[in-house]
Design a protein around this motif. Structure first.
Motif, short mmCIF file in Angstrom:
data_model
loop_
_atom_site.label_atom_id
_atom_site.label_comp_id
_atom_site.label_asym_id
_atom_site.label_seq_id
_atom_site.Cartn_x
_atom_site.Cartn_y
_atom_site.Cartn_z
N LEU A 171 0.81 -1.21 0.00
CA LEU A 171 0.00 0.00 0.00
C LEU A 171 0.85 1.27 0.00
N GLN A 172 2.15 1.09 0.22
CA GLN A 172 3.03 2.26 0.19
C GLN A 172 3.01 2.86 -1.22
N GLY A 173 2.88 4.15 -1.29
CA GLY A 173 2.82 4.81 -2.58
C GLY A 173 1.40 5.13 -3.03
N PHE A 174 0.39 4.56 -2.34
CA PHE A 174 -1.00 4.86 -2.70
C PHE A 174 -1.56 6.05 -1.92
N GLY A 175 -0.77 6.60 -1.00
CA GLY A 175 -1.23 7.78 -0.27
C GLY A 175 -2.35 7.50 0.70
N VAL A 176 -2.31 6.34 1.38
CA VAL A 176 -3.35 5.99 2.33
C VAL A 176 -2.81 6.03 3.76
N GLU A 177 -3.71 6.20 4.71
CA GLU A 177 -3.38 6.05 6.12
C GLU A 177 -3.64 4.59 6.50
N THR A 178 -2.76 4.00 7.28
CA THR A 178 -2.94 2.60 7.65
C THR A 178 -3.03 2.44 9.15
N VAL A 179 -3.93 1.57 9.56
CA VAL A 179 -4.08 1.21 10.97
C VAL A 179 -3.90 -0.30 11.07
N GLY A 180 -3.05 -0.75 11.96
CA GLY A 180 -2.83 -2.17 12.18
C GLY A 180 -3.51 -2.63 13.45
N VAL A 181 -4.05 -3.84 13.43
CA VAL A 181 -4.68 -4.42 14.62
C VAL A 181 -3.93 -5.70 14.95
N ARG A 182 -3.43 -5.79 16.19
CA ARG A 182 -2.68 -6.97 16.61
C ARG A 182 -2.89 -7.22 18.09
N TYR A 183 -2.51 -8.41 18.54
CA TYR A 183 -2.70 -8.77 19.95
C TYR A 183 -1.88 -7.90 20.88
N THR A 184 -0.68 -7.52 20.44
CA THR A 184 0.24 -6.74 21.28
C THR A 184 0.54 -5.41 20.59
N PRO A 185 -0.38 -4.46 20.67
CA PRO A 185 -0.16 -3.19 19.97
C PRO A 185 1.07 -2.43 20.45
N GLU A 186 1.51 -2.72 21.67
CA GLU A 186 2.68 -2.02 22.20
C GLU A 186 3.94 -2.37 21.41
N LYS A 187 3.90 -3.46 20.65
CA LYS A 187 5.05 -3.82 19.82
C LYS A 187 5.15 -2.97 18.55
N GLY A 188 4.08 -2.22 18.26
CA GLY A 188 4.09 -1.40 17.06
C GLY A 188 3.97 -2.24 15.81
N GLY A 189 4.33 -1.64 14.69
CA GLY A 189 4.23 -2.35 13.42
C GLY A 189 4.48 -1.41 12.25
N PRO A 190 4.29 -1.90 11.04
CA PRO A 190 4.59 -1.10 9.84
C PRO A 190 3.50 -0.09 9.49
N THR A 191 2.39 -0.11 10.21
CA THR A 191 1.29 0.81 9.92
C THR A 191 1.49 2.15 10.61
N ASP A 192 0.72 3.14 10.18
CA ASP A 192 0.82 4.47 10.79
C ASP A 192 0.38 4.45 12.25
N GLU A 193 -0.47 3.50 12.59
CA GLU A 193 -1.03 3.40 13.93
C GLU A 193 -1.30 1.93 14.21
N VAL A 194 -1.20 1.52 15.47
CA VAL A 194 -1.46 0.13 15.85
C VAL A 194 -2.38 0.12 17.07
N VAL A 195 -3.43 -0.71 17.00
CA VAL A 195 -4.36 -0.84 18.12
C VAL A 195 -4.56 -2.32 18.41
N GLY A 196 -5.23 -2.61 19.54
CA GLY A 196 -5.54 -3.98 19.91
C GLY A 196 -6.84 -4.46 19.31
N PHE A 197 -7.25 -5.68 19.68
CA PHE A 197 -8.42 -6.30 19.08
C PHE A 197 -9.75 -5.87 19.70
N GLU A 198 -9.72 -5.12 20.77
CA GLU A 198 -10.96 -4.76 21.42
C GLU A 198 -10.80 -3.43 22.14
N GLY A 199 -11.94 -2.93 22.67
CA GLY A 199 -11.90 -1.70 23.42
C GLY A 199 -12.13 -0.46 22.57
#
Length: 327
Positions: A171-199
């Protein structure tokens, strides 16, 4: 596992046995050929029949294949490693394998490029409404229609494993904002933002999502993750793309959302139930694109898988940590 020239292996005592089940319509014998190319100093045997499987696994330290039932496991007395050719291993007798001290690895990473392309292709189809163009072509209608842009949209990717990361990379180069969802959001990731699975953070991410990509494993947490409450939270102009597993989405809720214009569209490579019955309403929705669980197909499948398994054969010899180990 290494054999000396004085103890040369024969067909009855291979180093690696490839089981007979194929995938994606490609003969599994090609997998055996890829392994032989990478392991010229080892004997790689391809079992063509149930009888050959039972005979060959008896003395093989490494067994590679799609599945392994309890009966075949009983015959695999010398097995040290079962190299599963799928990313998911929930269908395997993992407890029995662990009790036997057999290591289990999976095919994580093999599907990244092809499924990543499959997802991005579906995003572009809905962004530019190409499916509407195809429909009008079938009807021989020269009639303009309005489209959208992928640029400046928000793409939420649920699951940041090899497939999810591959989607984000493409998706890099398409000019989009990305949000990642993972079990351990504190680990971060390649997305602009990372959140957990609930809440609240997960709910807020859904509320501003234009394209929701499901690329997570099926677990107790993800089963039914997207139901009517989540579909109500998504903007009605959002699109859902599921390359995870069918039960991650509540099918009845998805039908409700698509039928009632609570969701702009869906691209489903997996369904619940699967295969989708011929009389299921999803087949008839113009805003639902269905592929028969084939996003994992790639001509490089066995080649990429053989790279992992051949490396692990050497690691097993050297007592090193195995790649993609799950047990």
């Amino acid at each position: 596992m290494t054999r000396t020239s004085d103890d040369a292996p024969d067909e009855d005592a291979p180093d690696v046995v490839v089981l007979r089940k194929s995938t994606h319509g490609v003969p599994v014998s090609e997998y055996g050929a890829e392994l032989r190319e990478r392991l010229p100093d080892r004997t790689v045997a391809y079992a063509r029949t149930p009888t050959e499987e039972r005979e060959l696994v008896a003395d093989a330290p490494v067994v590679a294949g799609m599945e392994l039932d309890a009966d075949l496991l009983e015959h695999a007395e010398a097995m040290e490693l079962f190299a599963c050719a799928y990313a998911g291993t929930g269908h395997l007798p993992l407890d029995a394998l662990e009790d036997r001290g057999v290591a289990v690895t999976n095919a994580s990473g093999v599907h990244g490029p092809n499924i990543g392309e499959h997802v991005v292709g579906n995003l572009l189809v809905f962004a530019r409404r190409l499916h509407e163009g195809w429909r009008r072509q079938r009807n021989r209608e020269w009639r303009h229609f309005r489209a959208h842009e992928l640029q400046d949209s928000t793409v939420t990717v649920v699951g940041l494993g090899a497939i999810g990361r591959s989607v984000v990379e493409r998706l890099q180069g398409f000019g989009v904002e990305t949000v990642g969802v993972r079990y351990t959001p504190e680990k971060g990731g390649p997305t602009d933002e990372v959140v957990g699975f609930e809440g609240p953070e997960f709910e807020d991410a859904l509320a501003r999502t234009d394209y929701l990509v499901l690329a997570c494993p099926l677990t107790e947490t993800t089963r039914g993750l997207i139901g009517k409450p989540e579909l109500k939270t998504l903007p009605p102009d959002a699109v859902l793309v599921n390359v995870a597993r069918g039960p991650v989405v509540d099918t009845d809720a998805l039908v409700w959302a698509l039928r009632g214009s609570h969701l702009r569209g869906a691209a489903l490579d997996v369904t619940d139930p699967e295969p989708l019955p011929e009389d299921h309403p999803l087949w008839n929705f113009e805003n639902c694109l269905i592929t028969p669980h084939c996003s994992g197909h790639t001509p490089e499948y066995y080649s990429r898988l053989a790279d992992i398994v051949a490396d692990n054969v050497r690691r097993l010899d050297d007592g090193e940590e195995l790649r993609n180990r799950v047990v």
